[in-house]
Enzyme design. Structure first.
Site, PDB file in Angstrom:
ATOM      1  N   HIS A 371      44.382  21.038  44.012  1.00  0.00           N
ATOM      2  CA  HIS A 371      45.305  19.847  43.718  1.00  0.00           C
ATOM      3  C   HIS A 371      45.833  19.183  44.943  1.00  0.00           C
ATOM      4  O   HIS A 371      46.794  18.538  44.607  1.00  0.00           O
ATOM      5  CB  HIS A 371      46.335  20.572  42.517  1.00  0.00           C
ATOM      6  CG  HIS A 371      45.737  21.087  41.341  1.00  0.00           C
ATOM      7  ND1 HIS A 371      45.614  20.262  40.170  1.00  0.00           N
ATOM      8  CD2 HIS A 371      45.145  22.224  41.225  1.00  0.00           C
ATOM      9  CE1 HIS A 371      45.082  20.934  39.370  1.00  0.00           C
ATOM     10  NE2 HIS A 371      44.794  22.150  39.875  1.00  0.00           N
ATOM     11  N   LYS A 562      58.537  10.858  38.527  1.00  0.00           N
ATOM     12  CA  LYS A 562      57.332  11.864  39.137  1.00  0.00           C
ATOM     13  C   LYS A 562      58.344  12.761  40.272  1.00  0.00           C
ATOM     14  O   LYS A 562      59.473  12.428  40.404  1.00  0.00           O
ATOM     15  CB  LYS A 562      56.291  11.328  40.005  1.00  0.00           C
ATOM     16  CG  LYS A 562      56.760  10.149  40.895  1.00  0.00           C
ATOM     17  CD  LYS A 562      55.483   9.574  41.509  1.00  0.00           C
ATOM     18  CE  LYS A 562      54.736   8.561  40.755  1.00  0.00           C
ATOM     19  NZ  LYS A 562      53.388   8.797  40.750  1.00  0.00           N
ATOM     20  N   ARG A 563      57.922  13.948  40.478  1.00  0.00           N
ATOM     21  CA  ARG A 563      58.546  14.747  41.496  1.00  0.00           C
ATOM     22  C   ARG A 563      58.833  13.500  42.632  1.00  0.00           C
ATOM     23  O   ARG A 563      58.271  12.866  43.096  1.00  0.00           O
ATOM     24  CB  ARG A 563      57.910  15.751  42.155  1.00  0.00           C
ATOM     25  CG  ARG A 563      57.709  17.036  40.872  1.00  0.00           C
ATOM     26  CD  ARG A 563      58.863  17.554  40.581  1.00  0.00           C
ATOM     27  NE  ARG A 563      59.679  18.345  41.627  1.00  0.00           N
ATOM     28  CZ  ARG A 563      59.526  19.608  41.473  1.00  0.00           C
ATOM     29  NH1 ARG A 563      59.106  20.454  40.655  1.00  0.00           N
ATOM     30  NH2 ARG A 563      60.236  20.351  42.345  1.00  0.00           N
ATOM     31  N   LYS A 568      55.131  10.352  47.786  1.00  0.00           N
ATOM     32  CA  LYS A 568      54.990   9.501  46.778  1.00  0.00           C
ATOM     33  C   LYS A 568      55.928   8.267  46.948  1.00  0.00           C
ATOM     34  O   LYS A 568      55.793   7.113  46.314  1.00  0.00           O
ATOM     35  CB  LYS A 568      55.687  10.419  45.730  1.00  0.00           C
ATOM     36  CG  LYS A 568      54.555  11.323  45.257  1.00  0.00           C
ATOM     37  CD  LYS A 568      55.292  12.256  43.956  1.00  0.00           C
ATOM     38  CE  LYS A 568      54.603  13.503  43.813  1.00  0.00           C
ATOM     39  NZ  LYS A 568      53.322  13.534  42.952  1.00  0.00           N
ATOM     40  N   THR A 670      48.915  11.966  37.093  1.00  0.00           N
ATOM     41  CA  THR A 670      48.570  11.949  35.927  1.00  0.00           C
ATOM     42  C   THR A 670      49.509  11.020  35.068  1.00  0.00           C
ATOM     43  O   THR A 670      49.158  10.612  34.048  1.00  0.00           O
ATOM     44  CB  THR A 670      48.450  13.283  35.262  1.00  0.00           C
ATOM     45  OG1 THR A 670      49.712  14.156  35.824  1.00  0.00           O
ATOM     46  CG2 THR A 670      47.274  14.166  35.588  1.00  0.00           C
ATOM     47  N   LYS A 674      49.259   8.206  31.832  1.00  0.00           N
ATOM     48  CA  LYS A 674      50.332   8.144  30.523  1.00  0.00           C
ATOM     49  C   LYS A 674      50.691   6.772  30.406  1.00  0.00           C
ATOM     50  O   LYS A 674      50.662   6.372  29.178  1.00  0.00           O
ATOM     51  CB  LYS A 674      51.295   8.872  30.826  1.00  0.00           C
ATOM     52  CG  LYS A 674      50.656  10.629  30.566  1.00  0.00           C
ATOM     53  CD  LYS A 674      51.952  11.760  31.272  1.00  0.00           C
ATOM     54  CE  LYS A 674      51.218  13.069  31.355  1.00  0.00           C
ATOM     55  NZ  LYS A 674      52.110  13.762  32.254  1.00  0.00           N
TER      56      LYS A 674
HETATM   57  C1  26Q Z   1      53.404  26.767  46.170  1.00  0.00           C
HETATM   58  C2  26Q Z   1      53.856  28.070  46.865  1.00  0.00           C
HETATM   59  C3  26Q Z   1      54.951  28.680  46.370  1.00  0.00           C
HETATM   60  C4  26Q Z   1      55.730  28.107  45.247  1.00  0.00           C
HETATM   61  C5  26Q Z   1      55.263  27.053  44.503  1.00  0.00           C
HETATM   62  C6  26Q Z   1      54.020  26.298  45.084  1.00  0.00           C
HETATM   63  C7  26Q Z   1      53.514  25.147  44.293  1.00  0.00           C
HETATM   64  C8  26Q Z   1      53.713  24.964  43.013  1.00  0.00           C
HETATM   65  C9  26Q Z   1      53.105  23.846  42.109  1.00  0.00           C
HETATM   66  C10 26Q Z   1      52.618  24.255  45.067  1.00  0.00           C
HETATM   67  C11 26Q Z   1      52.253  23.092  44.140  1.00  0.00           C
HETATM   68  C12 26Q Z   1      52.631  23.064  42.994  1.00  0.00           C
HETATM   69  C13 26Q Z   1      52.174  21.796  42.115  1.00  0.00           C
HETATM   70  C14 26Q Z   1      51.275  20.926  42.601  1.00  0.00           C
HETATM   71  C15 26Q Z   1      50.873  19.904  41.870  1.00  0.00           C
HETATM   72  O1  26Q Z   1      51.432  19.578  40.905  1.00  0.00           O
HETATM   73  N1  26Q Z   1      49.829  19.144  42.225  1.00  0.00           N
HETATM   74  C16 26Q Z   1      49.450  17.942  41.352  1.00  0.00           C
HETATM   75  O2  26Q Z   1      48.491  18.018  40.687  1.00  0.00           O
HETATM   76  C17 26Q Z   1      48.271  16.969  39.702  1.00  0.00           C
HETATM   77  C18 26Q Z   1      47.109  17.624  38.646  1.00  0.00           C
HETATM   78  O3  26Q Z   1      45.926  17.862  39.334  1.00  0.00           O
HETATM   79  C19 26Q Z   1      47.757  16.160  40.459  1.00  0.00           C
HETATM   80  O4  26Q Z   1      47.585  15.032  39.586  1.00  0.00           O
HETATM   81  C20 26Q Z   1      48.915  15.531  41.461  1.00  0.00           C
HETATM   82  O5  26Q Z   1      48.198  14.558  42.301  1.00  0.00           O
HETATM   83  C21 26Q Z   1      49.157  16.706  42.596  1.00  0.00           C
HETATM   84  O6  26Q Z   1      50.401  16.584  43.387  1.00  0.00           O
END
Ligand code: 26Q
Length: 835
Positions: A371, A562-563, A568, A670, A674
Site C-alpha cells: 500500500h 484524508k490523513r 498529500k 479511496t 467515494k
Molecule cells: C506502521 C508501523 C507502525 C505502526 C503503524 C504503521 C502503519 C499503519 C497504517 C503504516 C501504514 C498504515 C496505513 C497505510 C495506508 O492507509 N495506506 C493507504 O492505503 C490505501 C488503501 O490501499 C491507499 O488508497 C492509500 O493511497 C495509501 O496511502
C-alpha cells in the site's frame, strides 16, 4: 453454489419474522427483558441497544446458515489478515442489508423515536488509521455480498484511533474508548481460543526417525480469544465473519497462586498479556521498533493461522497435504508478514513437514498487498528484537533467506550487490529484517493498489523481484463499497437512481453508465441539483454544529479530507486559499466563485509538520472567517475528528474533490472514489487511482494539474522553489502573508518550518512546483462551476462512470486472479421456503 438451510433445525426454529409486527414485538422484548427497562423512556441509548439486538438476532440466524453452507460445500477459503479495520457504524449497514428499514422505523414510532436518532447513538468502530483500514472494511462487505467464503482476522483493540480535539487551533489526542457501554456487534467464541507463544528459546534434537527437529520452549504464552463480528451481505442472507482477537493471560488466577502469595504475579501477567490488544498504533514514525507493535503483529498472525489450521483439521483430518488447495491468506500490507515464517513453523515444527514441502504450501497459500511507495514507510524490525521475542521465527527467517539467496545467486552469479539489495536481512550496525522482502519471497502473488502504483513498484522499489519473478507482481486497483458509499450515505441520490435506472446498480455498479444516456433529461438534471443542494445543507449543518462556521449551500463546496501528510499536500490547498483571500482583499473577485473550503483529517501524534499544518488551516480559517470583506466569497474550516461517519455526510455534499498529492506518492487513494460516486468533480494530479478516475470519466470532466511522476523525479534534480516564488507575483504575495505572520499574530514565527519547507530545494513534495498549475486548475473549476449546466453534466458523468471503482469489481478480480475462487465458489444461500 446453492445451499438449502438445514430443514430439521428450520422446522424447530423458524426464522424470525421481518414484518413490522414481529419486529416491534422483538424490540419491546429486548427493551423490557434483555435490557430491563420499564415504562418510562430511558433515552435513545437503550433504544439503540434494543434495535441492535433485534437486528442482531436476524443476523445470527443467517450467520449460522452461512456457516453450515460453507461447511457442507467445503470451498477453498480465504483468510484476510489485517491489523486494521475501519468499520464505522454497523447498525444502519445491517438494517439496509437485511431490508429492515421500514419495519424498524414503524416500530420505533411507538417509542416516539425516529430511526435516524437511534442510528446516531452508535459510536464508530475506528480500529484503523485511514485508507488501508477502510479498504479492509469495504472488502469484507463485498466478499459477503458476492458470496465468497472470506474471513477477516484482526485485533480487538480496546482503544481505536484517537479522538481528535482542536484546542487553540492545535490537534489534541483523546483516547477512543469505543467499547464503553459495550457493543452488541461481537459474540465471544471461547471454544476457539488459541495460545500464542512469546520469548523463551529453542532446542534441537533428532527424533526417532532420525529427523532434525526443533522445539520452542520456556515461552510466555498469551491467549487469543475470538470476538466475532457478523458481516452481512446485501440482501442475500449471507453473513460472513470478522474474527477479532482479544489478548488474555494464560496464567489464570488459581486458588493455589492466590494462597502461595503469587496472586500479585498473576495479576501482573494478566496486564502484560492484555496490553497486546489494548491500543491501535497510529501510523507514526515514532512507532518504529516498538516491541508491543511486533507482539501485536505476531499475536494476530499466529492466532489466525492456528485458527485456519484448526478448521482444516475439523474438515479434513490431520493430514495437511491438501492445505494449499483449500486455503488462501491475504496479507494487508506487511503488518501481518510474520505469518510467512509462522506458517513454516507450524508446518515444520508442529506438523513435521520437510522444509521444501512446507515452503511449497506456504508460498502457494500466501498473497501480499503493498500500500505504499514511500521507502521510509517500509517496515523493518531489528534482528535483536526478533531474537528476544520470537527466537524460533528468527531461525526460520534465516533459513528462508538462505534458500532464497541461493536462487538470487543462480540468477545473478557473482553479483554481491544484488545479494545485499535483495537479502531479507539488511546488514549494518543494527541488522534489520525487511518485512516487505519477506512477504514477497513468501507469497505467490504481490499486488499494488492502482495501475500507476503497480507500475512504479515494478520499475522501482520491487524491481529486483520483478526481474526474478515477473509473474508474481500484479495490479488490483482499489474500490469502495457502493452500499455504504452511495446507497446508505446518499438516500436522495439512491432514490433517484432507483427510479431512473432500476435498483440493480447497488450490486452491479457499471449500470450507473445508463445515466449518461439520460444526461439531457431536464427533469433529471433539476433533481440532480436539488439532491446535491440538500446534501450540502446537511453537511453545512454538521459544519455549523462542530465549528460554528456557517457554510452556504449556494457556494461551491471545495473539500479535502484524508490523513494529514506532507505528500498529500494539504499545504498546497492552504496556499490556494490564501491566494484567493489575497485576491478578495485586492478586490479582484471578477472571475471568482464563492467557495466554502473544508479540510479535515488526523495527524499522527508524533508528526510535527502534519500537526503544524492543522494549526495553519485553523489560523487561516480564523482570519478569513472573521473578515467581513471575505464573507461573500470565502469560508474556511478545519473539521475536527474526521472519521468514517463524518465522510458519510461529507462526500454526498461535495462539489469539488481535492486529490492533490505529489505524483508518484499516493498508492491509490479511496476517498477520491467515494467523492466521484457521489457526483463530485475531482481536481487532482496524475497520481494513484486519480489516473484511472480521469480515464473513466474523460479528461474534460476532471481538473488536472501538476507534474507527472516522471517529471517529479526529473524536477528534483534541479529544483529552486524560491526562484519559482519570486517569478510569480501571486505566489510571492501568498508567501509574504505567511512569512509576515498575518496568520500568526498571537504566536509569531510558528509557521517558519512550513514556509521554509516550501522554499527548500530538497522539498520532497515539490509544493512550489505545482502552485501555479493548481491555481490555474482552480480557476478553470470556478469558471465551470459558474456555468450551472456544464457543472451538472460533469457531476452526473462522474457518478455515471464510477462503476469501475466498486470494491465488488476489485474483489471479483482478487477472487479470480489471486485466490482462484471461480464462479462455482460463489455462494447463494437459499432461505427455506416461505421466509
Ligand atoms: C506502521 C508501523 C507502525 C505502526 C503503524 C504503521 C502503519 C499503519 C497504517 C503504516 C501504514 C498504515 C496505513 C497505510 C495506508 O492507509 N495506506 C493507504 O492505503 C490505501 C488503501 O490501499 C491507499 O488508497 C492509500 O493511497 C495509501 O496511502
Amino acid at each position: 453454489m446453492k445451499c438449502e438451510v438445514d430443514k430439521n433445525f428450520d422446522d424447530e426454529f423458524p426464522w424470525l419474522g421481518m414484518d413490522t409486527r414481529t419486529v416491534k414485538k422483538d424490540l419491546l422484548r429486548h427493551y423490557h427483558l434483555t435490557l430491563g427497562r420499564g415504562q418510562a423512556r430511558c433515552g435513545e441509548r437503550y433504544l439503540y441497544q434494543a434495535t441492535a439486538l433485534t437486528v442482531r438476532d436476524r443476523l445470527v440466524e443467517r450467520w449460522r446458515s452461512t456457516r453450515e453452507c460453507y461447511q457442507e460445500n467445503k470451498p477453498r477459503r480465504v483468510a484476510y489478515l489485517s491489523l486494521e479495520y475501519l468499520m464505522g457504524r454497523a447498525l444502519n449497514n445491517a438494517v439496509l442489508n437485511l431490508d429492515l428499514e421500514h419495519a424498524l422505523s414503524q416500530s420505533l414510532k411507538s417509542f416516539g423515536c425516529a430511526l435516524e436518532e437511534v442510528l446516531d447513538q452508535e459510536r464508530d468502530a475506528g480500529l484503523g488509521n485511514g485508507g488501508l483500514g477502510r479498504l479492509a472494511a469495504c472488502f469484507l462487505d463485498s466478499c459477503a455480498t458476492l458470496g465468497y467464503p472470506v474471513t477477516g482476522y484482526g485485533i480487538r483493540y480496546d482503544y481505536g484511533i484517537f479522538h481528535q480535539k482542536i484546542r487553540n487551533g492545535y490537534q489534541v489526542e483523546v483516547p477512543d474508548h469505543w467499547l464503553e457501554g459495550g457493543t452488541p456487534w461481537e459474540i465471544i467464541s471461547l471454544e476457539n481460543t488459541r495460545t500464542v507463544k512469546f520469548g523463551g528459546h529453542t532446542e534441537s534434537w533428532v527424533d526417532e526417525k532420525g529427523n532434525f527437529r526443533v522445539r520452542w520452549i520456556s515461552t510466555s504464552d498469551v491467549l487469543a480469544v475470538p470476538h466475532d463480528v457478523p458481516i452481512p451481505g446485501y440482501r442475500n442472507d449471507i453473513v460472513n465473519t470478522l474474527r477479532l482477537w482479544k489478548a488474555d493471560t494464560s496464567d489464570k488466577l488459581s486458588l493455589q497462586d492466590f494462597n502461595s502469595g503469587e496472586h500479585h504475579d498473576a495479576v501482573l501477567s494478566q496486564n502484560m498479556a492484555a496490553q497486546i490488544s489494548m491500543v491501535l498504533y497510529p501510523n507514526d514514525v515514532s512507532v518504529n521498533g516498538k516491541v508491543l507493535r511486533l507482539r501485536q503483529q505476531y499475536f494476530l498472525s499466529s492466532a489466525s493461522l492456528q485458527d485456519v489450521i484448526a478448521r482444516w483439521k475439523r474438515d479434513y483430518g490431520n493430514d495437511m497435504h491438501g492445505f494449499a488447495d483449500k486455503n488462501r491468506i491475504q496479507l494487508n500490507d506487511t503488518h501481518p508478514a510474520v505469518a510467512v515464517p509462522e506458517l513454516m513453523r507450524l508446518l515444520v515444527d508442529v506438523y513435521e513437514f520437510g522444509w521444501d514441502e512446507a515452503w511449497a504450501i506456504t508460498t502457494e497459500t500466501m498473497a501480499y498487498t503493498n500500500h505504499t511507495l514511500l521507502p521510509e514507510a517500509l517496515e523493518k524490525w531489528p534482528v535483536a528484537l526478533f531474537r528476544q521475542l520470537l527466537p524460533r521465527l528468527l531461525e526460520i527467517i534465516y533459513e528462508i533467506n538462505h534458500h532464497f539467496l541461493k536462487e538470487v545467486s543462480a540468477k545473478w552469479p557473482g553479483d554481491s550487490q544484488k545479494l545485499r539489495e535483495m537479502s531479507i536481512i539488511e546488514e549494518g550496525h543494527e541488522p534489520q529484517i525487511r518485512m516487505a522482502w519477506l512477504a514477497i519471497v513468501g507469497s505467490s502473488s504481490v499486488n499494488g493498489v492502482a495501475a500507476l502504483h503497480t507500475q512504479l513498484l515494478k520499475e522501482g522499489l520491487f524491481n529486483n523481484f520483478y526481474q526474478l519473478w515477473p509473474e508474481k507482481l500484479n495490479n488490483k486497483t482499489n474500490g469502495v463499497t457502493p452500499r455504504r458509499w452511495l446507497g446508505f450515505c446518499n438516500p436522495g441520490l439512491k432514490a433517484l437512481l432507483d427510479k431512473r435506472i432500476g435498483e440493480q446498480w447497488i450490486t452491479d455498479l457499471k449500470q450507473l453508465e445508463q445515466l449518461a444516456t439520460q444526461i439531457d433529461d431536464k427533469e433529471l438534471r433539476k433533481q440532480w441539483r436539488s439532491i446535491k443542494c440538500a446534501n450540502k445543507e446537511r453537511l453545512a449543518e454538521m459544519v455549523m454544529e462542530r465549528t460554528g462556521v456557517r457554510f452556504d449551500a449556494s457556494m461551491m463546496f471545495d473539500i479535502q479530507v484524508k490523513r494529514i501528510h506532507e505528500y498529500k499536500r494539504q499545504l498546497l490547498n492552504v496556499l490556494h486559499v490564501v491566494h484567493l483571500y489575497q485576491k478578495i482583499l485586492k478586490g479582484e473577485t471578477g472571475t471568482m466563485v464563492p467557495r466554502c473550503v473544508l479540510i479535515g483529517g488526523k495527524a499522527a501524534p508524533g508528526y510535527q509538520m502534519a500537526k503544524l499544518i492543522i494549526k495553519l488551516v485553523n489560523n487561516v480559517a480564523a482570519v478569513i472567517n472573521n473578515d467581513p470583506a471575505a464573507k461573500d466569497w470565502l469560508r474556511v474550516v478545519f473539521l475536527p475528528n474526521y472519521q468514517v461517519t463524518a465522510m458519510e455526510i461529507i462526500c454526498p455534499g461535495t462539489d469539488l474533490s481535492e486529490q492533490i498529492s505529489t505524483a508518484g506518492k499516493e498508492a491509490s487513494g479511496t476517498g477520491n472514489m467515494k467523492f466521484m460516486m457521489n457526483g463530485a468533480v475531482t481536481i487532482g494530479t496524475l497520481d494513484g487511482a486519480n489516473i484511472e478516475i480521469r480515464e473513466a470519466v474523460g479528461e474534460e470532466n476532471f481538473f488536472l494539474f501538476g507534474l507527472t511522476a516522471e517529471q517529479v523525479e526529473e524536477t528534483r534534480k534541479d529544483y529552486h522553489p524560491s526562484s519559482i516564488i519570486a517569478a510569480d507575483p501571486d505566489f510571492s504575495r501568498v508567501m509574504e502573508l505567511l512569512e509576515q505572520d498575518c496568520f500568526s499574530r498571537e504566536e509569531p514565527g510558528i509557521f517558519v518550518s512550513l514556509t521554509e519547507s516550501i522554499r527548500n530545494p530538497h522539498d520532497q513534495w515539490l509544493t512550489a512546483a505545482d502552485f501555479r498549475g493548481f491555481v490555474e486548475a482552480q480557476e478553470k473549476a470556478a469558471q465551470v462551476y459558474a456555468d450551472v449546466e456544464r457543472w451538472t453534466t460533469m457531476s452526473i458523468l462522474n457518478t455515471a462512470y464510477s462503476g469501475y471503482f466498486s470494491s465488488d469489481r476489485t474483489i471479483t478480480d482478487y477472487a479470480n486472479e489471486i485466490w482462484g475462487l471461480g464462479k462455482d465458489q460463489q455462494f447463494k444461500v437459499k432461505q427455506a421456503a416461505g421466509k
